[in-house]
Design a protein around this motif. Structure first.
Motif, PDB file in Angstrom:
ATOM      1  N   MET A   1       0.856  -1.178   0.000  1.00 54.75           N
ATOM      2  CA  MET A   1       0.000   0.000   0.000  1.00 54.75           C
ATOM      3  C   MET A   1       0.899   1.238   0.000  1.00 54.75           C
ATOM      4  O   MET A   1       1.728   1.428   0.871  1.00 54.75           O
ATOM      5  CB  MET A   1      -0.903  -0.010   1.233  1.00 54.75           C
ATOM      6  CG  MET A   1      -1.683   1.269   1.364  1.00 54.75           C
ATOM      7  SD  MET A   1      -2.983   1.287   2.595  1.00 54.75           S
ATOM      8  CE  MET A   1      -2.128   1.050   4.114  1.00 54.75           C
ATOM      9  N   SER A   2       0.702   2.084  -0.995  1.00 55.36           N
ATOM     10  CA  SER A   2       1.487   3.308  -1.137  1.00 55.36           C
ATOM     11  C   SER A   2       0.560   4.520  -1.076  1.00 55.36           C
ATOM     12  O   SER A   2      -0.342   4.653  -1.902  1.00 55.36           O
ATOM     13  CB  SER A   2       2.225   3.286  -2.472  1.00 55.36           C
ATOM     14  OG  SER A   2       2.813   4.529  -2.719  1.00 55.36           O
ATOM     15  N   LEU A   3       0.765   5.394  -0.091  1.00 54.78           N
ATOM     16  CA  LEU A   3      -0.031   6.616   0.038  1.00 54.78           C
ATOM     17  C   LEU A   3       0.781   7.807  -0.448  1.00 54.78           C
ATOM     18  O   LEU A   3       1.963   7.933  -0.122  1.00 54.78           O
ATOM     19  CB  LEU A   3      -0.434   6.857   1.493  1.00 54.78           C
ATOM     20  CG  LEU A   3      -1.460   5.914   2.096  1.00 54.78           C
ATOM     21  CD1 LEU A   3      -1.687   6.256   3.558  1.00 54.78           C
ATOM     22  CD2 LEU A   3      -2.760   5.970   1.344  1.00 54.78           C
ATOM     23  N   THR A   4       0.139   8.670  -1.224  1.00 55.47           N
ATOM     24  CA  THR A   4       0.774   9.909  -1.658  1.00 55.47           C
ATOM     25  C   THR A   4      -0.191  11.063  -1.450  1.00 55.47           C
ATOM     26  O   THR A   4      -1.410  10.882  -1.496  1.00 55.47           O
ATOM     27  CB  THR A   4       1.185   9.856  -3.146  1.00 55.47           C
ATOM     28  OG1 THR A   4       0.035   9.597  -3.938  1.00 55.47           O
ATOM     29  CG2 THR A   4       2.233   8.792  -3.394  1.00 55.47           C
ATOM     30  N   LYS A   5       0.367  12.229  -1.231  1.00 57.10           N
ATOM     31  CA  LYS A   5      -0.430  13.438  -1.034  1.00 57.10           C
ATOM     32  C   LYS A   5       0.073  14.481  -2.025  1.00 57.10           C
ATOM     33  O   LYS A   5       1.271  14.763  -2.085  1.00 57.10           O
ATOM     34  CB  LYS A   5      -0.259  13.946   0.393  1.00 57.10           C
ATOM     35  CG  LYS A   5      -0.960  15.254   0.675  1.00 57.10           C
ATOM     36  CD  LYS A   5      -0.701  15.681   2.123  1.00 57.10           C
ATOM     37  CE  LYS A   5      -1.255  17.054   2.412  1.00 57.10           C
ATOM     38  NZ  LYS A   5      -0.998  17.460   3.809  1.00 57.10           N
ATOM     39  N   THR A   6      -0.841  15.043  -2.799  1.00 58.41           N
ATOM     40  CA  THR A   6      -0.478  16.095  -3.738  1.00 58.41           C
ATOM     41  C   THR A   6      -1.376  17.305  -3.521  1.00 58.41           C
ATOM     42  O   THR A   6      -2.550  17.165  -3.194  1.00 58.41           O
ATOM     43  CB  THR A   6      -0.628  15.639  -5.202  1.00 58.41           C
ATOM     44  OG1 THR A   6      -1.981  15.283  -5.439  1.00 58.41           O
ATOM     45  CG2 THR A   6       0.282  14.464  -5.509  1.00 58.41           C
ATOM     46  N   THR A   7      -0.802  18.475  -3.689  1.00 59.42           N
ATOM     47  CA  THR A   7      -1.561  19.719  -3.618  1.00 59.42           C
ATOM     48  C   THR A   7      -1.337  20.475  -4.913  1.00 59.42           C
ATOM     49  O   THR A   7      -0.190  20.719  -5.300  1.00 59.42           O
ATOM     50  CB  THR A   7      -1.118  20.575  -2.416  1.00 59.42           C
ATOM     51  OG1 THR A   7      -1.324  19.817  -1.219  1.00 59.42           O
ATOM     52  CG2 THR A   7      -1.913  21.864  -2.327  1.00 59.42           C
ATOM     53  N   THR A   8      -2.437  20.816  -5.595  1.00 58.60           N
ATOM     54  CA  THR A   8      -2.351  21.541  -6.853  1.00 58.60           C
ATOM     55  C   THR A   8      -3.382  22.665  -6.870  1.00 58.60           C
ATOM     56  O   THR A   8      -4.414  22.581  -6.223  1.00 58.60           O
ATOM     57  CB  THR A   8      -2.634  20.624  -8.063  1.00 58.60           C
ATOM     58  OG1 THR A   8      -3.921  20.048  -7.909  1.00 58.60           O
ATOM     59  CG2 THR A   8      -1.600  19.527  -8.184  1.00 58.60           C
ATOM     60  N   VAL A   9      -3.052  23.721  -7.605  1.00 57.34           N
ATOM     61  CA  VAL A   9      -4.018  24.793  -7.834  1.00 57.34           C
ATOM     62  C   VAL A   9      -4.904  24.319  -8.971  1.00 57.34           C
ATOM     63  O   VAL A   9      -4.433  24.080 -10.077  1.00 57.34           O
ATOM     64  CB  VAL A   9      -3.310  26.120  -8.192  1.00 57.34           C
ATOM     65  CG1 VAL A   9      -4.324  27.174  -8.576  1.00 57.34           C
ATOM     66  CG2 VAL A   9      -2.448  26.585  -7.027  1.00 57.34           C
ATOM     67  N   ASP A  10      -6.204  24.161  -8.673  1.00 51.55           N
ATOM     68  CA  ASP A  10      -7.092  23.638  -9.706  1.00 51.55           C
ATOM     69  C   ASP A  10      -8.114  24.655 -10.198  1.00 51.55           C
ATOM     70  O   ASP A  10      -8.889  24.355 -11.096  1.00 51.55           O
ATOM     71  CB  ASP A  10      -7.797  22.362  -9.227  1.00 51.55           C
ATOM     72  CG  ASP A  10      -8.825  22.604  -8.147  1.00 51.55           C
ATOM     73  OD1 ASP A  10      -8.736  23.621  -7.441  1.00 51.55           O
ATOM     74  OD2 ASP A  10      -9.736  21.760  -7.998  1.00 51.55           O
ATOM     75  N   GLN A  11      -8.083  25.859  -9.607  1.00 50.66           N
ATOM     76  CA  GLN A  11      -9.018  26.899 -10.041  1.00 50.66           C
ATOM     77  C   GLN A  11      -8.418  28.269  -9.763  1.00 50.66           C
ATOM     78  O   GLN A  11      -7.897  28.498  -8.678  1.00 50.66           O
ATOM     79  CB  GLN A  11     -10.315  26.751  -9.237  1.00 50.66           C
ATOM     80  CG  GLN A  11     -11.567  26.904 -10.005  1.00 50.66           C
ATOM     81  CD  GLN A  11     -12.766  26.644  -9.110  1.00 50.66           C
ATOM     82  OE1 GLN A  11     -12.900  27.279  -8.077  1.00 50.66           O
ATOM     83  NE2 GLN A  11     -13.615  25.720  -9.515  1.00 50.66           N
TER      84      GLN A  11
END
Length: 85
Positions: A1-11
């Protein structure tokens, strides 16, 4: 099990008075499948310090915030302040 967290500007939204609104989406992924998503909304006013703001938002601010837009925003803020006094 691999967890990743990403934060992107989507608007990104530009208001008539030059205020920039943007939304960051934070996604938690498990083995390539999204298991969670949250949003954080922020706003920037003309001539505001852009330290720590994502590069794509800064690029839009630098394009939109002309000297004329900044002056009009500051004049509108001064007029609103005077009306409250």
């Amino acid at each position: 099990m691999s967890l990743t967290k990403t934060t992107t500007v989507d608007q990104i939204t530009v208001n008539e008075n030059g205020t920039i609104l943007y939304r960051e989406a934070t996604r938690i992924m498990e083995d390539g499948n999204q298991i969670s998503q949250t949003y954080h909304r922020l706003s920037l006013t003309p001539a505001q310090d852009l330290t720590g703001v994502p590069a794509n938002v800064v690029a839009i601010c630098n394009t939109v915030w002309t000297a004329e837009v900044i002056a009009a925003y500051q004049a509108a803020q001064a007029a609103a302040e005077a009306a409250r006094a």
